[in-house]
Motif scaffolding. Sequence first.
Motif, mmCIF file in Angstrom:
data_model
loop_
_atom_site.group_PDB
_atom_site.id
_atom_site.type_symbol
_atom_site.label_atom_id
_atom_site.label_comp_id
_atom_site.label_asym_id
_atom_site.label_seq_id
_atom_site.Cartn_x
_atom_site.Cartn_y
_atom_site.Cartn_z
ATOM 1 N N PHE A 270 0.834 -1.203 0.000
ATOM 2 C CA PHE A 270 0.000 0.000 0.000
ATOM 3 C C PHE A 270 0.868 1.251 0.000
ATOM 4 N N ARG A 271 0.445 2.258 -0.771
ATOM 5 C CA ARG A 271 1.056 3.587 -0.713
ATOM 6 C C ARG A 271 0.064 4.471 0.025
ATOM 7 N N ARG A 272 0.412 4.893 1.238
ATOM 8 C CA ARG A 272 -0.507 5.720 2.026
ATOM 9 C C ARG A 272 -0.556 7.136 1.456
ATOM 10 N N PRO A 273 -1.621 7.902 1.787
ATOM 11 C CA PRO A 273 -1.731 9.273 1.280
ATOM 12 C C PRO A 273 -0.518 10.137 1.664
ATOM 13 N N ASP A 274 0.133 9.833 2.792
ATOM 14 C CA ASP A 274 1.300 10.640 3.182
ATOM 15 C C ASP A 274 2.575 10.187 2.467
ATOM 16 N N GLY A 275 2.446 9.231 1.540
ATOM 17 C CA GLY A 275 3.607 8.809 0.750
ATOM 18 C C GLY A 275 4.326 7.594 1.308
ATOM 19 N N SER A 276 4.060 7.249 2.583
ATOM 20 C CA SER A 276 4.759 6.102 3.171
ATOM 21 C C SER A 276 4.174 4.804 2.616
ATOM 22 N N LEU A 277 4.912 3.713 2.774
ATOM 23 C CA LEU A 277 4.382 2.451 2.255
ATOM 24 C C LEU A 277 4.297 1.398 3.347
ATOM 25 N N ALA A 278 3.436 0.418 3.111
ATOM 26 C CA ALA A 278 3.293 -0.711 4.030
ATOM 27 C C ALA A 278 3.066 -1.967 3.200
ATOM 28 N N ILE A 279 3.677 -3.068 3.635
ATOM 29 C CA ILE A 279 3.472 -4.336 2.933
ATOM 30 C C ILE A 279 2.174 -4.965 3.441
ATOM 31 N N GLY A 280 1.344 -5.442 2.539
ATOM 32 C CA GLY A 280 0.111 -6.135 2.913
ATOM 33 C C GLY A 280 0.399 -7.592 3.215
ATOM 34 N N GLU A 281 0.741 -8.333 2.189
ATOM 35 C CA GLU A 281 1.076 -9.746 2.383
ATOM 36 C C GLU A 281 1.924 -10.227 1.217
ATOM 37 N N VAL A 282 2.547 -11.393 1.405
ATOM 38 C CA VAL A 282 3.344 -12.003 0.340
ATOM 39 C C VAL A 282 2.973 -13.472 0.227
ATOM 40 N N ALA A 283 2.907 -13.967 -0.987
ATOM 41 C CA ALA A 283 2.646 -15.389 -1.211
ATOM 42 C C ALA A 283 3.869 -16.019 -1.877
ATOM 43 N N MET A 284 4.159 -17.290 -1.518
ATOM 44 C CA MET A 284 5.320 -17.984 -2.115
ATOM 45 C C MET A 284 4.890 -18.767 -3.350
ATOM 46 N N ARG A 285 4.064 -18.131 -4.142
ATOM 47 C CA ARG A 285 3.540 -18.762 -5.362
ATOM 48 C C ARG A 285 3.317 -17.657 -6.375
ATOM 49 N N PRO A 286 3.135 -18.022 -7.638
ATOM 50 C CA PRO A 286 2.861 -16.977 -8.637
ATOM 51 C C PRO A 286 1.511 -16.315 -8.376
ATOM 52 N N PRO A 287 1.354 -15.066 -8.844
ATOM 53 C CA PRO A 287 0.110 -14.329 -8.597
ATOM 54 C C PRO A 287 -1.066 -14.872 -9.401
ATOM 55 N N GLY A 288 -2.270 -14.491 -8.954
ATOM 56 C CA GLY A 288 -3.490 -14.777 -9.718
ATOM 57 C C GLY A 288 -3.830 -13.576 -10.590
ATOM 58 N N VAL A 289 -5.128 -13.323 -10.737
ATOM 59 C CA VAL A 289 -5.688 -12.227 -11.561
ATOM 60 C C VAL A 289 -4.952 -12.039 -12.902
ATOM 61 N N HIS A 290 -4.595 -13.159 -13.534
ATOM 62 C CA HIS A 290 -3.963 -13.175 -14.867
ATOM 63 C C HIS A 290 -2.618 -12.459 -14.921
ATOM 64 N N LEU A 291 -2.014 -12.187 -13.747
ATOM 65 C CA LEU A 291 -0.746 -11.457 -13.749
ATOM 66 C C LEU A 291 0.392 -12.239 -14.414
ATOM 67 N N VAL A 292 0.344 -13.563 -14.338
ATOM 68 C CA VAL A 292 1.418 -14.346 -14.955
ATOM 69 C C VAL A 292 1.370 -14.179 -16.473
ATOM 70 N N ARG A 293 0.141 -14.255 -17.012
ATOM 71 C CA ARG A 293 -0.033 -14.025 -18.452
ATOM 72 C C ARG A 293 0.395 -12.600 -18.819
ATOM 73 N N MET A 294 -0.002 -11.634 -17.961
ATOM 74 C CA MET A 294 0.286 -10.231 -18.257
ATOM 75 C C MET A 294 1.786 -9.931 -18.185
ATOM 76 N N MET A 295 2.482 -10.535 -17.230
ATOM 77 C CA MET A 295 3.938 -10.328 -17.161
ATOM 78 C C MET A 295 4.589 -10.910 -18.404
ATOM 79 N N GLY A 296 4.081 -12.058 -18.857
ATOM 80 C CA GLY A 296 4.599 -12.649 -20.098
ATOM 81 C C GLY A 296 4.466 -11.683 -21.257
ATOM 82 N N LEU A 297 3.317 -10.996 -21.335
ATOM 83 C CA LEU A 297 3.102 -10.035 -22.419
ATOM 84 C C LEU A 297 4.014 -8.824 -22.255
#
Length: 404
Positions: A270-297
Amino acid sequence: MRNVVFVAPFPLETTKRFMRATAQVHGVRLLGVFQEAPPDSAGIGFEGFELVPDGLDAGAITAATRRLAARFGGIHRVIGVLEALQGPLAQVRAELGVPGEDVASAERFRDKSVMKDAFRAAGVPCARHKLLTGADDAVRFIQEVGYPIVIKPPSGVGCRSTYRVDDANSLRDVLAELSPSPHRVMLAEEFLRGEESTFETITLGGEPVFHSISRYLPGPLEVLRNPWIQYVVHLPRNIWSPQYDDIRRVGVAAIKALGMRDGVTHMEWFRRPDGSLAIGEVAMRPPGVHLVRMMGLAYDTDFYRVWARAVIDGAWDGPWDRQYSVGCAFLRGTGRGRVSRVDGVQEVERALGWLVAEARLPQVGMPKADGYEGEGYVIVKHPDDTVVQRALKTIIETIRVHYS
Ligand SMILES: Nc1ncnc2c1ncn2[C@@H]1O[C@H](COP(=O)(O)OP(=O)(O)O)[C@@H](O)[C@H]1O
Ligand SMILES: [Mg+2]
């Protein structure tokens, strides 16, 4: 030949792309453990498979892998892409002495509270959190951090049972729904405001050697809370501007804090309105939402293969140039029932067909999906970010899915 066991309880279309890529890695014999076998397992490249009654059960997968070893010989890797499998797969590896991610690391990636403890110990910024074993815990946590908060299962996936709590009323409703107890521990988190993005890596020998960034427009929970929103994911072409310098640094620190060795990771931040960032979560697997296909493109390469090379060979074939801006618009509408009509498709085809790299349109008769991905999607690509952004906007403003 190296025997690679691919575990997939119910292999879906996307899973099959990872399976085919695995079969194509040099010197690999592809073996499967399924709860339900894919209809075309030989066509995908499986030389053998075993069925198990519960495809997420480490004991059953271990026994099935032993049967495969008896038929085909020693096992090189036991792999899978499903989030809920990462823990069981680590147990199977430990039991059989197969290399790959271990149980402790899988636990840090899987349990969002263990993950946040590891982040905090490593100085990685993230939301304050508390495990809830009852309603009182939630009240005390709110006294500490204030509204809003998020309450969710510690090891959830796809926003399931994930709620934003804004006030005493919504707190009462959510506690009634989730009823946290010592047997049903829930996770409360301070609500992170701001823009939500992703950070994917190829990590080899514990070192991220490659990263990609994408934007969620808007974040998944907001999409789910607003049924009229058609969700968009955008991979900007230029990710080397200074605005991403901090996530490059913090993203790498986050992976190292969790202790991944070889594979592809998927992080939300997340990028907060004040510019700082925070990590939400991390998975030890490839992403969903077609991101693998999209990175390939975006990189003009096959990212299903990239994943397979990382987990099987501990290697990658990059670097590649990020040649394209790529975006995906997810198609859905308000209402209930089955898809009765999809408007605006021809208009989009006429105006933007030349930008479309892949599309699956909602089909009349399909039951309404309950997730943020809707019933279909359109992926567009072009070298110019503004062209892609404009196209995505046109698609979600033009295509309308109706149900009855
Ligand atoms: N602490 C939080 N602050 C703001 N939004 C959150 C928070 N936790 C979860 N969300 C929202 O809910 C979504 C799902 O939560 P997440 O922790 O990523 O679980 P999962 O993706 O495994 O279901 C996130 O992508 C984000 O949109
Ligand atoms: Mg998530």
